[in-house]
Design a protein around this motif. Structure first.
Motif, PDB file in Angstrom:
ATOM      1  N   GLY B  99      12.792 -42.727 -35.273  1.00 18.08           N
ATOM      2  CA  GLY B  99      13.176 -42.690 -36.682  1.00 18.08           C
ATOM      3  C   GLY B  99      12.013 -43.018 -37.609  1.00 18.08           C
ATOM      4  O   GLY B  99      11.785 -42.323 -38.600  1.00 18.08           O
ATOM      5  N   ILE B 100      11.254 -44.064 -37.269  1.00 18.53           N
ATOM      6  CA  ILE B 100      10.136 -44.450 -38.136  1.00 18.53           C
ATOM      7  C   ILE B 100       9.055 -43.369 -38.107  1.00 18.53           C
ATOM      8  O   ILE B 100       8.485 -43.018 -39.140  1.00 18.53           O
ATOM      9  CB  ILE B 100       9.563 -45.821 -37.720  1.00 18.53           C
ATOM     10  CG1 ILE B 100      10.622 -46.904 -37.942  1.00 18.53           C
ATOM     11  CG2 ILE B 100       8.317 -46.161 -38.534  1.00 18.53           C
ATOM     12  CD1 ILE B 100      10.227 -48.277 -37.455  1.00 18.53           C
ATOM     13  N   LEU B 103      10.219 -40.740 -40.391  1.00 15.34           N
ATOM     14  CA  LEU B 103      10.152 -41.156 -41.797  1.00 15.34           C
ATOM     15  C   LEU B 103       8.714 -41.086 -42.311  1.00 15.34           C
ATOM     16  O   LEU B 103       8.450 -40.564 -43.408  1.00 15.34           O
ATOM     17  CB  LEU B 103      10.691 -42.584 -41.924  1.00 15.34           C
ATOM     18  CG  LEU B 103      10.885 -43.099 -43.343  1.00 15.34           C
ATOM     19  CD1 LEU B 103      12.009 -42.335 -44.025  1.00 15.34           C
ATOM     20  CD2 LEU B 103      11.183 -44.594 -43.343  1.00 15.34           C
ATOM     21  N   LEU B 106       7.752 -37.618 -42.781  1.00 14.82           N
ATOM     22  CA  LEU B 106       8.373 -37.068 -43.994  1.00 14.82           C
ATOM     23  C   LEU B 106       7.538 -37.419 -45.227  1.00 14.82           C
ATOM     24  O   LEU B 106       7.253 -36.555 -46.066  1.00 14.82           O
ATOM     25  CB  LEU B 106       9.797 -37.621 -44.138  1.00 14.82           C
ATOM     26  CG  LEU B 106      10.595 -37.117 -45.341  1.00 14.82           C
ATOM     27  CD1 LEU B 106      10.922 -35.639 -45.176  1.00 14.82           C
ATOM     28  CD2 LEU B 106      11.881 -37.915 -45.522  1.00 14.82           C
ATOM     29  N   ILE B 107       7.119 -38.681 -45.314  1.00 14.72           N
ATOM     30  CA  ILE B 107       6.326 -39.108 -46.479  1.00 14.72           C
ATOM     31  C   ILE B 107       4.953 -38.428 -46.471  1.00 14.72           C
ATOM     32  O   ILE B 107       4.534 -37.834 -47.460  1.00 14.72           O
ATOM     33  CB  ILE B 107       6.158 -40.643 -46.483  1.00 14.72           C
ATOM     34  CG1 ILE B 107       7.531 -41.316 -46.604  1.00 14.72           C
ATOM     35  CG2 ILE B 107       5.258 -41.086 -47.626  1.00 14.72           C
ATOM     36  CD1 ILE B 107       7.527 -42.806 -46.326  1.00 14.72           C
ATOM     37  N   VAL B 221       8.006 -32.936 -39.705  1.00 14.84           N
ATOM     38  CA  VAL B 221       8.798 -34.110 -39.320  1.00 14.84           C
ATOM     39  C   VAL B 221       9.193 -34.031 -37.842  1.00 14.84           C
ATOM     40  O   VAL B 221       9.095 -35.018 -37.106  1.00 14.84           O
ATOM     41  CB  VAL B 221      10.046 -34.242 -40.221  1.00 14.84           C
ATOM     42  CG1 VAL B 221      10.967 -35.326 -39.699  1.00 14.84           C
ATOM     43  CG2 VAL B 221       9.632 -34.547 -41.649  1.00 14.84           C
TER      44      VAL B 221
END
Lengths: 309, 320
Positions: B99-100, B103, B106-107, B221
């Protein structure tokens, strides 16, 4: 706040900015004119330090080391350009990244073979060793002031070269439209070789200047290279003016962030949190700045005119 | 297109050979008294997973990310930091690591995909170095020296424990096969078609009404998450994490594995990782200064072996 410390850190930041500019100027010219991603620019930084440092140690004169490093780096730059990089101009960026990545491995190992793994300590000449009083109780090392002055002189010289001379005009013509400049009779391959040589000298100078403060070490150019990337991305690829401004700003923010961010964070959070967050945030500061600038201006602050983006 | 195309093509034969070696090593290696090869190949397979993930964006998306190793680091550090604080359950570690990674991807993707070409290369590099320096400045987690992980991720069941060498090895093998399958399905889906089309002509795809940015970001991602899995496996296998696992030369090596094996081919990154790391191992055993040979070798591969191993072997077929 401690104003003596503040002044010192501003000057240190300025000095880092100068070093970054010497790297970034060569990189941005090579990008802007030849559209070449050259990771091995950091290796030229390192080679300049080792070659110049060795000459300085052999002759016992640091100034002679600097002066003889210039033709040496020019030759090395031209040889590297003519043997390897020239074949990479028509290739895509991916090939350029990989081939110059291979060059880094080669240069690092070659330096390890020639000079050994320990690196090279180059002492300062006595007339540059010491501190000078700047008034108001502020003292600052002579050598660091010397580097700032040399850097500013080189920056000014580069400005004159690119902005006021015939060669500079050709360089600018090559940067804005390579094909058209070639059609008008400019010897583009020769121009490329020359520009690369100039870039190599500037990178070598930056490496040699930093050597008495740190020391010459294998891989020393790589962290500087990445910072120089940040600088030219922020400044706008191909723009010397953008590279200069972005270098100084990056140098100041990085240095001041590392020394004062803890204190600033104390206004917002408890002391133990500020102490642990300070180093973490300050090491990320310039990257955050870069991301922010690119978010609003994807072409950097000073995209060169007519370069077609 | 079938995943199991006939083995008449030498490139496919080579791939099959590498996969058979991976599958059989834990049985064969002890027989010939070279048990250390089990760890060597486990390590290679983890790099292969990371290379497969990178191939999704470089090979099929045309996005030259020079900071992909950062997701190895994020996957690894998530496991390491959780273990450091006594959280050893895989059911918490693994989803968090993935998940991290997603994330962060994504950023980073949202920022860097606004740019093109050289800018994209340098921004992905700089953003990855930002996390690298963050890890270096994290004194609590060992800074430069890294952090030892005392226990591997715990699935809480008796029949499946990563402490067992064979279980660890075949878990990695299964993840590698799964990641190739996932990228095969992705590339041949509508999503993959858009991604590949945008690589060859972005303006055209935009003009028929497809927002390519979103597709690229999604691919970015997915690749980040897949590489995060490779990172968490690496932390588990080595029992150790350090900033070096996400330093920029690792990103360069990953790109090289993809290119060496053959970009935009399904198994290219796997054979690329295999050849790259075996060659490093051989040269390093031969001379301490192996980079002096390896560096020019990389340059020569770029200059003369276009299409990588897959390209070379396929060309051989056409001539023969």
């Amino acid at each position: 706040m401690d104003y003596v410390l503040l002044t010192e850190q501003v000057l240190n930041g300025f000095q880092l900015g100068i070093i970054l500019f010497l790297m970034a100027a060569g990189l941005t010219l090579v990008f802007g004119i030849m559209d070449l991603v050259n990771l091995a620019h950091g290796s030229l930084f390192m080679i300049g330090a080792f070659v110049g440092g060795t000459i300085a140690l052999l002759t016992g004169s640091f100034v002679l080391g600097v002066l003889l490093m210039i033709p040496a780096m020019l030759v090395i730059g031209i040889v590297v350009e003519m043997t390897t990089l020239r074949t990479l101009y028509p290739r895509d960026h991916l090939d350029q990244v990989l081939a110059t990545f291979g060059l880094i491995l080669f240069f690092n190992e070659a330096v390890r073979l020639i000079w050994g793994p320990e690196g090279l300590v180059v002492p300062l000449p006595s007339w540059l060793d010491g501190v000078v009083a700047l008034g108001f109780g502020i003292t600052y090392p002579v050598y660091r002031i010397f580097t700032i002055i040399v850097g500013l002189l080189v920056a000014f010289g580069l400005y004159l070269l690119v902005g006021k001379t015939r060669i500079g005009m050709l360089i600018r013509a090559g940067a804005s439209n390579r094909t058209m400049a070639g059609a008008l009779g400019v010897n583009i391959p020769k121009l490329f070789t020359l520009v690369f040589g100039i870039g190599a000298v500037l990178a070598g100078l930056a490496g040699l200047i930093i050597t008495p403060i740190t020391q010459a070490a294998i891989g020393m150019g790589e962290d500087v290279l990445i910072l120089a990337f940040v600088v030219i991305v922020v400044g706008g690829i191909g723009s010397i003016r953008g590279a200069f401004i972005a270098s100084i700003v990056t140098g100041l923010i990085d240095t001041l962030g590392r020394s004062f961010l803890d204190d600033i964070l104390l206004f917002f959070m408890p002391s133990n949190a500020a102490e642990s967050a300070g180093p973490a945030v300050s090491s990320m500061l310039i990257y955050i700045l870069m991301a922010a600038i690119l978010f609003f201006r994807p072409q950097g602050l000073f995209p060169p005119k007519g370069a077609g983006g | 297109m079938s995943l199991f195309t006939p083995l008449r093509n030498p490139a496919n034969m080579f791939t099959a050979l590498v996969l058979v070696i991976f599958a059989l090593t834990p049985f064969v290696a002890p027989l010939i008294g070279e048990s250390f090869y089990i760890t060597v190949f486990a390590r290679i397979m983890i790099w292969a997973i990371a290379a497969v993930s990178l191939n999704l964006i470089i090979g099929y998306g045309g996005l030259i990310s020079f900071g992909h190793a950062v997701y190895l680091g994020i996957g690894g550090y998530t496991v390491g930091i959780l273990a450091f604080h006594g959280v050893e359950s895989a059911w918490i570690q693994w989803p968090l690591a993935i998940g991290i990674s997603g994330l962060v991807a994504l950023i980073f993707g949202a920022i860097s995909l606004r740019t093109r070409g050289v800018y994209f290369i340098m921004i992905t590099l700089a953003l990855a170095q930002m996390i690298f320096f963050l890890a270096v400045s994290a004194e609590r987690y060992g800074s430069d020296d890294g952090l030892n992980i005392l226990a591997r991720s715990d699935f809480g069941v008796s029949f499946f424990s990563l402490q067992d060498k064979m279980t660890m090895y075949y878990t990695i093998f299964a993840v590698l096969v799964a990641s190739v399958l996932v990228s095969w399905r992705l590339v041949n889906s509508r999503f993959g078609v858009v991604l590949r089309a945008a690589k060859s002509n972005d303006a055209r795809v935009e003009s028929i009404g497809v927002a390519t940015y979103r597709y690229r970001l999604t691919a970015f991602v997915i690749a980040g998450m897949m590489c995060g899995i490779a990172g968490l496996l690496q932390a588990n296998l080595e029992g150790f994490i350090s900033p070096d696992m996400m330093n920029w030369p690792r990103s360069g090596e990953l790109i090289f594995m993809v290119v060496l094996g053959g970009m935009s081919t399904l198994f290219g990154p796997v054979t690329g990782a295999f050849v790259f790391l075996m060659l490093s191992e051989l040269l390093a055993g031969w001379t301490h200064h192996w980079h002096i040979i390896f560096g020019p070798f990389l340059v020569l591969v770029v200059l003369f072996a276009r299409g990588g191993i897959a390209g070379l072997l396929s060309r051989g077929v056409r001539r023969g």
